[in-house]
Design a protein around this motif. Structure first.
Motif, PDB file in Angstrom:
ATOM      1  N   GLN A  87      31.165 -51.447  -6.674  1.00  0.00           N
ATOM      2  CA  GLN A  87      32.265 -51.717  -7.399  1.00  0.00           C
ATOM      3  C   GLN A  87      32.311 -52.203  -8.710  1.00  0.00           C
ATOM      4  OE1 GLN A  87      34.345 -54.266  -4.590  1.00  0.00           O
ATOM      5  NE2 GLN A  87      36.471 -54.301  -5.800  1.00  0.00           N
ATOM      6  N   HIS A  88      30.941 -52.812  -8.892  1.00  0.00           N
ATOM      7  CA  HIS A  88      30.740 -53.008 -10.373  1.00  0.00           C
ATOM      8  C   HIS A  88      30.762 -51.726 -11.386  1.00  0.00           C
ATOM      9  CE1 HIS A  88      29.031 -55.431 -13.824  1.00  0.00           C
ATOM     10  NE2 HIS A  88      28.616 -54.277 -13.990  1.00  0.00           N
ATOM     11  N   LEU A  89      30.113 -50.733 -10.732  1.00  0.00           N
ATOM     12  CA  LEU A  89      30.070 -49.438 -11.499  1.00  0.00           C
ATOM     13  C   LEU A  89      31.513 -48.925 -11.820  1.00  0.00           C
ATOM     14  CD1 LEU A  89      28.791 -47.104 -12.566  1.00  0.00           C
ATOM     15  CD2 LEU A  89      28.294 -46.074 -10.278  1.00  0.00           C
ATOM     16  N   THR A  90      32.271 -48.847 -10.502  1.00  0.00           N
ATOM     17  CA  THR A  90      33.615 -48.320 -10.695  1.00  0.00           C
ATOM     18  C   THR A  90      34.512 -48.873 -11.667  1.00  0.00           C
ATOM     19  OG1 THR A  90      34.473 -49.323  -8.737  1.00  0.00           O
ATOM     20  CG2 THR A  90      33.414 -47.117  -8.367  1.00  0.00           C
ATOM     21  N   ALA A  91      34.406 -50.082 -11.662  1.00  0.00           N
ATOM     22  CA  ALA A  91      35.268 -51.234 -12.712  1.00  0.00           C
ATOM     23  C   ALA A  91      34.807 -50.676 -14.012  1.00  0.00           C
ATOM     24  CB  ALA A  91      34.987 -52.361 -12.375  1.00  0.00           C
ATOM     25  N   GLU A  92      33.693 -50.385 -14.472  1.00  0.00           N
ATOM     26  CA  GLU A  92      33.269 -50.167 -15.807  1.00  0.00           C
ATOM     27  C   GLU A  92      33.766 -48.618 -16.126  1.00  0.00           C
ATOM     28  OE1 GLU A  92      32.194 -52.440 -17.343  1.00  0.00           O
ATOM     29  OE2 GLU A  92      30.602 -53.597 -16.473  1.00  0.00           O
ATOM     30  N   LEU A  93      33.585 -47.772 -14.907  1.00  0.00           N
ATOM     31  CA  LEU A  93      34.060 -46.351 -15.369  1.00  0.00           C
ATOM     32  C   LEU A  93      35.436 -46.307 -15.527  1.00  0.00           C
ATOM     33  CD1 LEU A  93      31.648 -44.352 -13.092  1.00  0.00           C
ATOM     34  CD2 LEU A  93      31.463 -45.101 -15.779  1.00  0.00           C
ATOM     35  N   VAL A  94      36.374 -46.927 -14.633  1.00  0.00           N
ATOM     36  CA  VAL A  94      37.851 -46.846 -14.765  1.00  0.00           C
ATOM     37  C   VAL A  94      38.364 -47.539 -15.914  1.00  0.00           C
ATOM     38  CG1 VAL A  94      40.005 -47.267 -13.594  1.00  0.00           C
ATOM     39  CG2 VAL A  94      37.978 -46.448 -12.312  1.00  0.00           C
ATOM     40  N   GLY A  95      37.705 -48.810 -16.087  1.00  0.00           N
ATOM     41  CA  GLY A  95      38.119 -49.542 -17.315  1.00  0.00           C
ATOM     42  C   GLY A  95      37.316 -49.131 -18.474  1.00  0.00           C
ATOM     43  N   ARG A  96      36.199 -50.124 -18.997  1.00  0.00           N
ATOM     44  CA  ARG A  96      35.448 -49.720 -20.257  1.00  0.00           C
ATOM     45  C   ARG A  96      34.291 -50.392 -20.042  1.00  0.00           C
ATOM     46  NH1 ARG A  96      36.246 -52.356 -25.607  1.00  0.00           N
ATOM     47  NH2 ARG A  96      36.886 -54.357 -25.115  1.00  0.00           N
ATOM     48  N   PHE A  97      33.133 -49.911 -20.554  1.00  0.00           N
ATOM     49  CA  PHE A  97      31.871 -50.701 -20.243  1.00  0.00           C
ATOM     50  C   PHE A  97      31.634 -51.262 -21.934  1.00  0.00           C
ATOM     51  CE2 PHE A  97      27.233 -50.344 -20.779  1.00  0.00           C
ATOM     52  CZ  PHE A  97      26.987 -51.384 -19.804  1.00  0.00           C
ATOM     53  N   SER A 136      37.866 -41.132 -13.167  1.00  0.00           N
ATOM     54  CA  SER A 136      38.136 -41.544 -11.715  1.00  0.00           C
ATOM     55  C   SER A 136      36.872 -41.756 -11.167  1.00  0.00           C
ATOM     56  CB  SER A 136      38.614 -40.143 -11.408  1.00  0.00           C
ATOM     57  OG  SER A 136      38.974 -40.302  -9.986  1.00  0.00           O
ATOM     58  N   ALA A 137      36.739 -43.078 -10.581  1.00  0.00           N
ATOM     59  CA  ALA A 137      35.726 -43.641  -9.975  1.00  0.00           C
ATOM     60  C   ALA A 137      36.305 -44.369  -8.706  1.00  0.00           C
ATOM     61  CB  ALA A 137      34.920 -44.486 -10.903  1.00  0.00           C
ATOM     62  N   ILE A 138      35.865 -44.244  -7.547  1.00  0.00           N
ATOM     63  CA  ILE A 138      36.755 -44.925  -6.467  1.00  0.00           C
ATOM     64  C   ILE A 138      35.556 -45.476  -5.714  1.00  0.00           C
ATOM     65  CG2 ILE A 138      38.051 -44.665  -4.275  1.00  0.00           C
ATOM     66  CD1 ILE A 138      39.112 -42.188  -5.531  1.00  0.00           C
ATOM     67  N   SER A 139      35.629 -46.972  -5.453  1.00  0.00           N
ATOM     68  CA  SER A 139      34.839 -47.592  -4.399  1.00  0.00           C
ATOM     69  C   SER A 139      35.199 -47.485  -2.906  1.00  0.00           C
ATOM     70  CB  SER A 139      34.522 -49.151  -4.681  1.00  0.00           C
ATOM     71  OG  SER A 139      33.960 -49.333  -6.178  1.00  0.00           O
ATOM     72  N   LEU A 140      34.770 -46.782  -2.156  1.00  0.00           N
ATOM     73  CA  LEU A 140      34.969 -46.314  -1.019  1.00  0.00           C
ATOM     74  C   LEU A 140      35.181 -47.786   0.022  1.00  0.00           C
ATOM     75  CD1 LEU A 140      33.368 -43.103  -0.048  1.00  0.00           C
ATOM     76  CD2 LEU A 140      35.676 -43.621  -1.181  1.00  0.00           C
ATOM     77  N   HIS A 141      34.362 -48.768  -0.260  1.00  0.00           N
ATOM     78  CA  HIS A 141      34.381 -50.021   0.713  1.00  0.00           C
ATOM     79  C   HIS A 141      35.463 -50.906   0.189  1.00  0.00           C
ATOM     80  CE1 HIS A 141      32.081 -50.732  -2.978  1.00  0.00           C
ATOM     81  NE2 HIS A 141      32.608 -52.064  -2.723  1.00  0.00           N
ATOM     82  N   ALA A 142      35.835 -50.640  -0.725  1.00  0.00           N
ATOM     83  CA  ALA A 142      36.976 -51.767  -1.366  1.00  0.00           C
ATOM     84  C   ALA A 142      38.550 -51.903  -0.883  1.00  0.00           C
ATOM     85  CB  ALA A 142      37.135 -51.576  -2.756  1.00  0.00           C
ATOM     86  N   GLU A 143      38.760 -50.463  -0.209  1.00  0.00           N
ATOM     87  CA  GLU A 143      40.075 -50.260   0.540  1.00  0.00           C
ATOM     88  C   GLU A 143      39.984 -51.078   1.796  1.00  0.00           C
ATOM     89  OE1 GLU A 143      43.041 -48.812  -0.666  1.00  0.00           O
ATOM     90  OE2 GLU A 143      41.989 -48.563  -2.708  1.00  0.00           O
TER      91      GLU A 143
END
Length: 173
Positions: A21-31, A39-46
């Motif tokens: 989830q940290h990775l997807t946050a950085e890619l959808v947001g910014r690093f 487009s990066a989706i954390s499958l466990h977060a739904e």
């Protein structure tokens, strides 16, 4: 994948889920810098999806069913696992291959089933789960750096840099 508008699907269990989830946050947001969101989706977060699938199909299908629903040929599925043996991640890797996705893994010492199913694997041997996950966090950040180095800055960031350069020239003229 990045330049063609494909998506990254990411999953893990426990602490690995947090890293995913940290990775997807950085890619959808910014690093580090300004760039277009990816487009990066954390499958466990739904949570509603996860619990519905677990209830109707079993825990082993939690990620695989989402891969089949969200994934398209050319997309990438990244699976994080400190053991490389989680049944739900293995099933997701198998389904991803059936659906034409590229499978990447961040896992531990090989051989392990997840590394064997992956097209590419970052392997972090370590004395404990937490040590392996620390290595995965470094790999997550390294991936973010590489992605941002590959992508051009956003137009608004480029315009801001151009404007700053013009102002700097005017100030020294």
């Amino acid at each position: 994948m990045v330049d063609e508008g494909g998506r990254l699907l990411v999953a893990g269990n426990g602490g690995s889920a947090a890293e995913a989830q940290h990775l997807t946050a950085e890619l959808v947001g910014r690093f580090l810098g300004e760039r277009r969101p990816l487009s990066a989706i954390s499958l466990h977060a739904e949570t509603s999806t996860v619990t519905a699938i677990a209830n109707d199909y079993g825990v082993e299908e939690v990620f695989a069913r989402q891969v089949e629903g969200h994934g398209r040929p050319g997309d990438v599925l990244l699976l994080l696992s400190a053991s490389g043996r989680s049944a739900n991640l293995l099933r997701a890797a198998e389904r991803a291959r059936e659906c034409g996705l590229t499978v990447w893994a961040m896992t531990t010492s090989v051989p392990n089933p997840l590394a064997e199913l992956a097209d590419e694997a970052v392997v972090m041997p370590g004395p404990s789960t937490s040590a392996i996950q620390e290595g995965h966090l470094m790999a997550v950040h390294t991936l973010c750096v590489a992605v941002e180095a590959h992508l051009p800055a956003s137009r608004s960031a480029s315009r801001a840099l151009d404007l700053a350069a013009v102002r700097a020239r005017e100030a020294t003229a």
